[in-house]
Design a protein around this motif. Structure first.
Motif, PDB file in Angstrom:
ATOM      1  N   SER A   1       0.839  -1.192   0.000  1.00 19.44           N
ATOM      2  CA  SER A   1       0.000   0.000   0.000  1.00 19.44           C
ATOM      3  C   SER A   1       0.875   1.243   0.000  1.00 19.44           C
ATOM      4  O   SER A   1       2.063   1.182   0.319  1.00 19.44           O
ATOM      5  CB  SER A   1      -0.894   0.025   1.237  1.00 19.44           C
ATOM      6  OG  SER A   1      -1.758  -1.086   1.237  1.00 19.44           O
ATOM      7  N   THR A   2       0.278   2.358  -0.341  1.00 18.16           N
ATOM      8  CA  THR A   2       1.005   3.627  -0.341  1.00 18.16           C
ATOM      9  C   THR A   2       0.107   4.741   0.180  1.00 18.16           C
ATOM     10  O   THR A   2      -1.104   4.626   0.192  1.00 18.16           O
ATOM     11  CB  THR A   2       1.478   4.006  -1.767  1.00 18.16           C
ATOM     12  OG1 THR A   2       0.348   4.124  -2.625  1.00 18.16           O
ATOM     13  CG2 THR A   2       2.452   2.973  -2.326  1.00 18.16           C
ATOM     14  N   LEU A   3       0.754   5.803   0.616  1.00 19.41           N
ATOM     15  CA  LEU A   3       0.113   7.075   0.916  1.00 19.41           C
ATOM     16  C   LEU A   3       0.900   8.142   0.168  1.00 19.41           C
ATOM     17  O   LEU A   3       2.012   7.885  -0.296  1.00 19.41           O
ATOM     18  CB  LEU A   3       0.162   7.387   2.417  1.00 19.41           C
ATOM     19  CG  LEU A   3      -0.737   6.594   3.355  1.00 19.41           C
ATOM     20  CD1 LEU A   3      -0.486   7.011   4.810  1.00 19.41           C
ATOM     21  CD2 LEU A   3      -2.194   6.799   3.001  1.00 19.41           C
ATOM     22  N   THR A   4       0.348   9.343   0.100  1.00 20.74           N
ATOM     23  CA  THR A   4       1.098  10.462  -0.468  1.00 20.74           C
ATOM     24  C   THR A   4       1.613  11.337   0.676  1.00 20.74           C
ATOM     25  O   THR A   4       1.150  11.228   1.816  1.00 20.74           O
ATOM     26  CB  THR A   4       0.218  11.318  -1.400  1.00 20.74           C
ATOM     27  OG1 THR A   4      -0.798  11.949  -0.620  1.00 20.74           O
ATOM     28  CG2 THR A   4      -0.386  10.486  -2.532  1.00 20.74           C
ATOM     29  N   TYR A   5       2.558  12.210   0.323  1.00 20.90           N
ATOM     30  CA  TYR A   5       3.052  13.179   1.303  1.00 20.90           C
ATOM     31  C   TYR A   5       1.874  14.000   1.835  1.00 20.90           C
ATOM     32  O   TYR A   5       1.776  14.259   3.031  1.00 20.90           O
ATOM     33  CB  TYR A   5       4.091  14.108   0.666  1.00 20.90           C
ATOM     34  CG  TYR A   5       5.280  13.385   0.086  1.00 20.90           C
ATOM     35  CD1 TYR A   5       6.168  12.692   0.894  1.00 20.90           C
ATOM     36  CD2 TYR A   5       5.507  13.399  -1.282  1.00 20.90           C
ATOM     37  CE1 TYR A   5       7.261  12.021   0.352  1.00 20.90           C
ATOM     38  CE2 TYR A   5       6.593  12.736  -1.832  1.00 20.90           C
ATOM     39  CZ  TYR A   5       7.466  12.041  -1.012  1.00 20.90           C
ATOM     40  OH  TYR A   5       8.535  11.385  -1.552  1.00 20.90           O
ATOM     41  N   GLY A   6       0.960  14.370   0.943  1.00 18.08           N
ATOM     42  CA  GLY A   6      -0.224  15.131   1.344  1.00 18.08           C
ATOM     43  C   GLY A   6      -1.145  14.356   2.268  1.00 18.08           C
ATOM     44  O   GLY A   6      -1.721  14.929   3.193  1.00 18.08           O
ATOM     45  N   ASP A   7      -1.285  13.051   2.013  1.00 24.72           N
ATOM     46  CA  ASP A   7      -2.100  12.215   2.904  1.00 24.72           C
ATOM     47  C   ASP A   7      -1.552  12.261   4.329  1.00 24.72           C
ATOM     48  O   ASP A   7      -2.308  12.375   5.299  1.00 24.72           O
ATOM     49  CB  ASP A   7      -2.113  10.752   2.444  1.00 24.72           C
ATOM     50  CG  ASP A   7      -2.831  10.512   1.142  1.00 24.72           C
ATOM     51  OD1 ASP A   7      -3.742  11.287   0.792  1.00 24.72           O
ATOM     52  OD2 ASP A   7      -2.481   9.515   0.466  1.00 24.72           O
ATOM     53  N   ILE A   8      -0.250  12.138   4.438  1.00 28.93           N
ATOM     54  CA  ILE A   8       0.362  12.156   5.777  1.00 28.93           C
ATOM     55  C   ILE A   8       0.186  13.523   6.412  1.00 28.93           C
ATOM     56  O   ILE A   8      -0.140  13.628   7.594  1.00 28.93           O
ATOM     57  CB  ILE A   8       1.837  11.711   5.720  1.00 28.93           C
ATOM     58  CG1 ILE A   8       1.895  10.220   5.374  1.00 28.93           C
ATOM     59  CG2 ILE A   8       2.546  11.989   7.049  1.00 28.93           C
ATOM     60  CD1 ILE A   8       3.281   9.634   5.260  1.00 28.93           C
TER      61      ILE A   8
END
Length: 177
Positions: free
Chosen positions: A102-109
């Motif tokens: 899975s991944t997240l974006t810098y913005g998600d964090i």
């Protein structure tokens, strides 16, 4: 007893350092085991290379399995946070929850931190990650699923290799699930 060790993985020789408070650092591979060993000596000059204790040896086995494509949850690893800035610690704790594949974006964090304008600061924190691959900064992408940066040896090629090992794709919709 505190120390550090270099160990082989599917992507090269990684390093890990430990002390009384837990893992104080990890290192993704350089071009050679000698390069990883040299980096560990520079990062941890007060520590000696030695055989890891059982807790660290078990973590090494999990990292090796993860880098072979066998999902492992490393989020319960006892990390030594004493030298890590507070903002970075908050970022790394969120990154620890990103599951393999899975991944997240810098913005998600940044959103999860309650600081929606902090995507760039999140990226800078991840670029200083002293615990890679335990804190899986390779699972954090730029907006729109673009690969973004990666400060580890090999740069974004290493990031992409690690994502592919985990069957994640930079163009996937970022998700924790």
């Amino acid at each position: 007893m505190a120390g550090w060790a270099v160990f082989d993985t599917a992507i090269g020789a990684c390093g890990i350092a430990w002390g009384d408070e837990g893992i104080c650092g990890a290192q993704l591979p350089h071009a050679s085991a000698a390069g990883t060993r040299q980096r560990m000596r520079r990062r941890f000059p007060a520590l000696a290379e030695r055989e890891p204790p059982a807790e660290v040896a078990a973590l090494i086995a999990d990292i090796q399995a993860q880098l072979r494509g066998e999902p492992r949850d490393l989020s319960a690893t006892r990390l030594d946070w004493r030298e890590v800035p507070a903002f970075h610690t908050r970022v790394y704790r969120i990154a620890l929850g990103i599951r393999s594949g899975s991944t997240l974006t810098y913005g998600d964090i940044a959103q999860r931190l309650g600081e929606p304008g902090a995507a760039r600061a999140v990226g800078q924190a991840l670029g200083a990650n002293p615990f890679a691959p335990i804190v899986p900064c390779h699972r954090v992408l730029a907006a729109g699923g673009r690969k973004g940066g990666f400060s580890a040896p090999g740069g974004t090629d290493t990031k992409l290799k690690m994502l592919l090992i985990e069957n994640a794709r930079p163009d996937d919709q970022p998700s924790l699930f």
